[in-house]
Design an enzyme around this catalytic site. Sequence first.
Site, PDB file in Angstrom:
ATOM      1  N   LYS A 204      28.873  47.637 -22.605  1.00  0.00           N
ATOM      2  CA  LYS A 204      28.828  48.060 -23.970  1.00  0.00           C
ATOM      3  C   LYS A 204      29.739  47.259 -24.810  1.00  0.00           C
ATOM      4  O   LYS A 204      30.759  46.588 -24.537  1.00  0.00           O
ATOM      5  CB  LYS A 204      29.331  49.479 -24.134  1.00  0.00           C
ATOM      6  N   ARG A 238      27.365  55.683 -15.075  1.00  0.00           N
ATOM      7  CA  ARG A 238      26.104  55.010 -15.541  1.00  0.00           C
ATOM      8  C   ARG A 238      26.074  53.444 -15.463  1.00  0.00           C
ATOM      9  O   ARG A 238      26.881  53.123 -16.688  1.00  0.00           O
ATOM     10  CB  ARG A 238      25.245  55.633 -16.640  1.00  0.00           C
TER      11      ARG A 238
END
Length: 257
Positions: A204, A238
């Site tokens: 991210k 995740r």
Amino acid sequence: MGVVNVTPDSFSDGGLYLDPGAAIGHGEELARDGAAILDVGGESTRPGAEEVSAEEELGRVEPVIEGLVGSGAVVSVDTSKAAVAEAALEAGAEIVNDVTALRHDPEIARLCAERGAGLILMHMQGTPRTMQENPVYDDVVDDVKAFLAERMEVAASAGVAEGRIWLDPGIGFGKTLEHNLELLRRLGELRSLGQPLVVGTSRKSFIGKVDGSKPDDRLGGTIASTVLAVAEGADIIRVHDVAEARQAMRVATAILG
Ligand code: HH2
């Protein structure tokens, strides 16, 4: 949890697995690498992403879910649409991963209750189109915690068994760098909600904001945040890079006892 993005525009792997055969092959590889769950998504939620129709989304994910369930995987469907969730459960998915936490389509709660499916409720401020414009919190951890407690109530009152609800602070969804770092630093405070915690930091942009790296070059930052999240009590991670994250998680867990 391994990420299988069947999209043209996901922020790190958009377009790589749009072909169902390629997506199934990728999912099977993640399962071999040790993913306990494969999270199949047909709509990008990256900042600024446009919505896709339920038909389009379903056309992307349905054959992939069928293929992966056929090869023995536990599948979650990353969707905010009840129509997509319903067809995905029909195709053998066992968990609905709703990044809007039932705000986009509250029907998802009833559906999960009826089918006995798992439900992941994630925090997001705003919508993917607008969420990074100017996120503001009083106290990011307290605010996320209150939101998740409220959404959990909504799910439970629609009949979803508490044992089937997992919670996710939504790293990168309507948060500045400092908000993301603080949430990860104080993740343990969400333990008192009493539900398993899912955390997605993989590749991210907060990692890139720390060191200037591009999505494909954020494995080190993914591992660092994974280990620290596990130390703070995360139950499900995740990630795109399952083999490396799984090893990191196992070593972290072994050290922590
Ligand atoms: N992050 C993304 C998508 N879905 N679901 C949960 N529960 N938690 C997350 O942190 C999360 C999520 C974004 O990552 P990715 O799927 O790789 O990107 P895109 O949304 O662009 O497809």
